[in-house]
Design a protein around this motif. Structure first.
Motif, mmCIF file in Angstrom:
data_model
loop_
_atom_site.group_PDB
_atom_site.id
_atom_site.type_symbol
_atom_site.label_atom_id
_atom_site.label_comp_id
_atom_site.label_asym_id
_atom_site.label_seq_id
_atom_site.Cartn_x
_atom_site.Cartn_y
_atom_site.Cartn_z
ATOM 1 N N ARG A 127 14.895 -3.101 3.666
ATOM 2 C CA ARG A 127 13.442 -3.350 3.719
ATOM 3 C C ARG A 127 13.169 -4.817 4.032
ATOM 4 N NH1 ARG A 127 11.161 -1.762 -1.905
ATOM 5 N NH2 ARG A 127 9.255 -2.681 -1.084
ATOM 6 N N ALA A 128 13.916 -5.701 3.357
ATOM 7 C CA ALA A 128 13.720 -7.139 3.553
ATOM 8 C C ALA A 128 14.004 -7.533 5.004
ATOM 9 C CB ALA A 128 14.623 -7.923 2.605
ATOM 10 N N LYS A 129 15.083 -7.015 5.560
ATOM 11 C CA LYS A 129 15.430 -7.349 6.945
ATOM 12 C C LYS A 129 14.399 -6.808 7.926
ATOM 13 C CE LYS A 129 20.448 -7.778 6.384
ATOM 14 N NZ LYS A 129 21.781 -7.234 6.751
ATOM 15 N N ARG A 130 13.942 -5.571 7.683
ATOM 16 C CA ARG A 130 12.902 -5.003 8.555
ATOM 17 C C ARG A 130 11.626 -5.842 8.489
ATOM 18 N NH1 ARG A 130 14.902 0.270 7.008
ATOM 19 N NH2 ARG A 130 13.500 0.250 5.214
ATOM 20 N N ASP A 131 11.243 -6.209 7.265
ATOM 21 C CA ASP A 131 10.028 -7.018 7.089
ATOM 22 C C ASP A 131 10.159 -8.363 7.813
ATOM 23 O OD1 ASP A 131 8.945 -5.047 5.565
ATOM 24 O OD2 ASP A 131 9.014 -6.131 3.653
ATOM 25 N N GLN A 132 11.350 -8.966 7.713
ATOM 26 C CA GLN A 132 11.557 -10.261 8.361
ATOM 27 C C GLN A 132 11.445 -10.147 9.877
ATOM 28 O OE1 GLN A 132 11.575 -13.236 7.619
ATOM 29 N NE2 GLN A 132 12.625 -14.317 9.269
ATOM 30 N N VAL A 176 10.069 -13.718 27.084
ATOM 31 C CA VAL A 176 9.415 -13.160 25.892
ATOM 32 C C VAL A 176 9.745 -11.675 25.778
ATOM 33 C CG1 VAL A 176 7.191 -12.617 24.820
ATOM 34 C CG2 VAL A 176 7.543 -14.867 25.859
ATOM 35 N N LYS A 177 9.665 -10.976 26.898
ATOM 36 C CA LYS A 177 9.944 -9.539 26.904
ATOM 37 C C LYS A 177 11.403 -9.258 26.527
ATOM 38 C CE LYS A 177 9.503 -5.406 29.776
ATOM 39 N NZ LYS A 177 9.036 -4.850 31.050
ATOM 40 N N GLU A 178 12.320 -10.015 27.095
ATOM 41 C CA GLU A 178 13.754 -9.820 26.819
ATOM 42 C C GLU A 178 14.060 -9.980 25.327
ATOM 43 O OE1 GLU A 178 17.788 -12.453 27.411
ATOM 44 O OE2 GLU A 178 16.306 -12.539 29.037
ATOM 45 N N LEU A 179 13.521 -11.037 24.720
ATOM 46 C CA LEU A 179 13.816 -11.301 23.312
ATOM 47 C C LEU A 179 13.072 -10.328 22.389
ATOM 48 C CD1 LEU A 179 13.885 -15.198 23.422
ATOM 49 C CD2 LEU A 179 15.835 -13.637 23.311
ATOM 50 N N ALA A 180 11.868 -9.922 22.792
ATOM 51 C CA ALA A 180 11.121 -8.935 21.992
ATOM 52 C C ALA A 180 11.880 -7.611 21.962
ATOM 53 C CB ALA A 180 9.727 -8.731 22.570
ATOM 54 N N GLU A 181 12.455 -7.237 23.096
ATOM 55 C CA GLU A 181 13.217 -5.987 23.147
ATOM 56 C C GLU A 181 14.481 -6.070 22.295
ATOM 57 O OE1 GLU A 181 13.696 -5.176 27.314
ATOM 58 O OE2 GLU A 181 11.690 -4.248 27.467
ATOM 59 N N PHE A 182 15.094 -7.257 22.250
ATOM 60 C CA PHE A 182 16.269 -7.446 21.391
ATOM 61 C C PHE A 182 15.885 -7.248 19.919
ATOM 62 C CE2 PHE A 182 18.504 -10.558 18.637
ATOM 63 C CZ PHE A 182 19.744 -9.916 18.581
ATOM 64 N N ILE A 183 14.758 -7.863 19.507
ATOM 65 C CA ILE A 183 14.306 -7.727 18.115
ATOM 66 C C ILE A 183 13.971 -6.262 17.801
ATOM 67 C CG2 ILE A 183 12.387 -8.249 16.536
ATOM 68 C CD1 ILE A 183 14.261 -10.522 16.583
ATOM 69 N N LYS A 184 13.288 -5.606 18.733
ATOM 70 C CA LYS A 184 12.952 -4.186 18.542
ATOM 71 C C LYS A 184 14.219 -3.355 18.344
ATOM 72 C CE LYS A 184 10.433 -1.843 21.503
ATOM 73 N NZ LYS A 184 9.727 -1.569 22.758
ATOM 74 N N GLY A 185 15.229 -3.645 19.156
ATOM 75 C CA GLY A 185 16.507 -2.936 19.044
ATOM 76 C C GLY A 185 17.167 -3.155 17.700
ATOM 77 N N GLU A 186 17.094 -4.395 17.201
ATOM 78 C CA GLU A 186 17.691 -4.704 15.893
ATOM 79 C C GLU A 186 16.919 -4.005 14.766
ATOM 80 O OE1 GLU A 186 20.570 -6.438 15.158
ATOM 81 O OE2 GLU A 186 20.850 -6.292 17.317
ATOM 82 N N MET A 187 15.602 -3.941 14.914
ATOM 83 C CA MET A 187 14.788 -3.252 13.900
ATOM 84 C C MET A 187 15.162 -1.769 13.839
ATOM 85 S SD MET A 187 11.049 -5.003 14.551
ATOM 86 C CE MET A 187 10.118 -4.191 13.282
#
Length: 566
Positions: free
Chosen positions: A415-420, A552-563
């Motif tokens: 939960r903490a990681k998702r929230d972050q 911005v798009k490339e890094l946003a997609e990386f974060i989405k993938g990690e989530m």
């Protein structure tokens, strides 16, 4: 224990009065310089004097923010602001002229001193004697924001809470209680609306005067020069805002719809945004300030022993004030102590998950302070915010794999990681809004309070307006900008959070792929202080200084993938 550097030019003990300080400035100004070696000795002596004064000023600020009710501490801070700084400013300008006019300046190491000399020349361009009293008044006036907001509190269930402490209730599962608390906090803020509007109008006029005196049309254009923004323009900022609106806002809108569905609500209200959609109680990673410090030390040590040792040194030397209390200024900061080579961390913990992320953020700044402590000149340590915030925001993400120190339960850790990661994305639109709002404020210097409210709403809405229904609380929405300390105290210091957030995502991506190499590149970048350009520092970290829509798009997609993996 920490040991301050041995002074070679000024006495080990120096009373900070102008009568005692002025002879040193006169000596530096009048000293003959007959070789490049003597010029470098002159630079080191000047640096030593400046470091001593910076540390003295730092402690005055720290003590004042730790207790905003103390008239004595306020007067001590104001003494430096009104009696010392204004008298130093003309000497600083004359010393800069002496340096630039030196016959030996071209014999200095061009690579080593490039950034430093670029800043000196810019400072000479911007200096105006008539701005000294105006800037002194600004420094004194802007501190009133902390006194006003630090005194705010609300009563809940017959108990008094600071606003930071009260905000913990907004994470609770009882919706009626959340609404009650949110309305109390909002009413308390609105109580000071006119006072803060008046204060800001005064600051805006003073800042505009500074810009006009320096030959600029507006304070925005002046600040881009004063902040040393050699690497990007206002137009680049607008393009960054547009990229965030295009690439980040749609992701957050989808997340908001998921929240609405999970909470089974017809519409999200402002008090619905912090509660966990799982229906579980708010995360509680620690119970008090001392536990926060201890667990943070362990977390940092688990990443790398050097990192843990830095926070341990701070603890041993009482360089933390972390718990929220009435009369304490709001917010959080890491204040470098220029001579000591260590920093002070100040924050307002209410034992929440947000306080954990604040601590690791400020801890990143603290590590940066230690890594730059031995740089040759004090000015080499004065990093631009785009670099300083890279240090802190990267640490928020790098530290995540060691948050098991704070969470025994695997589901809580997830939960903490998702929230972050959600907060990482959520930060970007708010940065864009605050930055765009400041562009508007200072390029429309004659605006009224009503104009300002309308501009805020017009800017905030395209970025999702927090993805909540404000229809019953229009005054609260229009007044949200007053919550942002930076607008009052450090104007234009905000877009850097967005740029550094992108950089931090890229640093974390490297760290995930190769922890040892990723961490070393990050530390190597921080060690540079401000001896290289921003672009070169980012490259040393193994990342790009880029805020284009594609990046911005490339890094946003990386974060989405990690989530999605969590």
């Amino acid at each position: 224990m920490i040991h301050k550097k041995t002074r070679k030019y000024i006495p080990a003990k120096l009373d900070i009065t102008w009568e005692i300080l002025e002879p040193f400035y006169k000596e530096l100004l009048e000293r003959p310089i007959n070789s490049v070696k003597e010029l470098e000795k002159w630079l080191h002596d000047r640096s030593e004097l400046e470091a001593a004064l910076e540390e003295d000023s730092a402690w005055r600020y720290i003590r004042m923010t730790c207790d905003t009710n103390s008239e004595e501490l306020l007067q001590s801070f104001q003494y430096f602001a009104t009696e010392i700084s204004p008298k130093i400013a003309p000497y600083d300008n004359e010393l800069n002229k002496k340096l630039v006019a030196s016959a030996y300046i071209d014999q200095l190491d061009g690579e080593k001193y490039f950034i430093f000399l670029r800043a000196i020349k810019k400072s000479l361009e911007l200096f105006r004697e008539e701005n000294i009293p105006v800037q002194t008044e600004i420094q004194v006036e802007q501190q009133k924001y902390q006194s006003i907001t630090g005194a705010m509190s609300v009563h809940i269930d017959d108990k008094e809470f600071t606003l930071e402490q009260a905000s913990v209730f907004l994470k609770g599962t009882d919706r009626a209680k959340r609404q009650e608390v949110w309305e109390k906090i909002t009413a308390r803020r609105l109580q000071e609306k006119d006072t803060l509007d008046t204060l800001f109008d005064h600051l805006r006029k003073l800042r505009h005067t500074v810009a006009l005196n320096a030959g600029f049309e507006n304070f925005r254009d002046y600040m881009f020069q004063a902040l040393g923004r050699f690497d990007y323009t206002p137009q680049d900022c607008y393009a960054f805002h547009a990229a965030i609106e295009t690439e980040i806002v749609p992701i957050l809108r989808v997340q908001a719809e998921k929240r609405k569905t999970a909470l089974a609500l017809p519409a999200l209200k402002p008090w619905d945004m912090d509660v966990d959609v799982s229906g579980k109680p708010a995360l509680k990673p620690f119970n008090n300030g001392s536990e926060l410090i201890e667990k943070s030390i362990q977390c940092f040590a688990n990443i790398n022993s050097y990192l843990g040792e830095r926070l341990e040194i701070m603890k041993e030397n009482n360089l933390f004030d972390v718990e929220s209390r009435k009369g304490k200024a709001p917010g959080g900061y890491n204040y470098p102590l220029s001579e000591t080579g260590a920093p002070f961390i100040f924050m307002n913990s209410a034992n929440t998950f947000r306080d954990l992320t604040t601590m690791v953020h400020e801890g990143g700044h603290a590590v940066h302070t230690f890594l730059t402590a031995d740089l040759e000149l004090n000015d080499f340590k004065h990093c631009p915010s785009e670099v300083a915030e890279l240090a802190s925001m990267s640490m928020e993400l790098i530290s995540m794999d060691n948050w098991d120190v704070f969470f025994d339960n695997e589901e809580d850790l997830k939960r903490a990681k998702r929230d972050q990661l959600f907060d990482v994305l959520k930060t970007l639109p708010w940065v864009a809004v605050v930055d765009q709002f400041q562009h508007w404020i200072y390029t429309n210097p004659d605006h009224t309070d009503a104009d300002r409210r309308a501009a805020w709403m017009e800017i905030y809405e395209p970025f999702g307006a927090g993805f909540v229904d404000w229809s019953d609380h229009p005054d609260a929405e229009a007044n949200l900008w007053q919550k942002q300390l930076h607008i009052f105290e450090v104007p234009f210091y905000y877009i850097e959070y967005g740029m550094a957030q992108l950089g931090a995502i890229a640093v974390w991506k490297n760290y995930k792929e190769n922890p040892e190499k990723g961490l070393q590149q990050y530390l190597d970048a921080l060690k540079l202080g401000y001896t290289k350009t921003i672009k070169e520092i980012y490259e040393t970290a193994g990342i790009k200084f880029d805020f284009s829509a594609a990046y911005v798009k490339e890094l946003a997609e990386f974060i989405k993938g990690e989530m999605d993996k969590i």
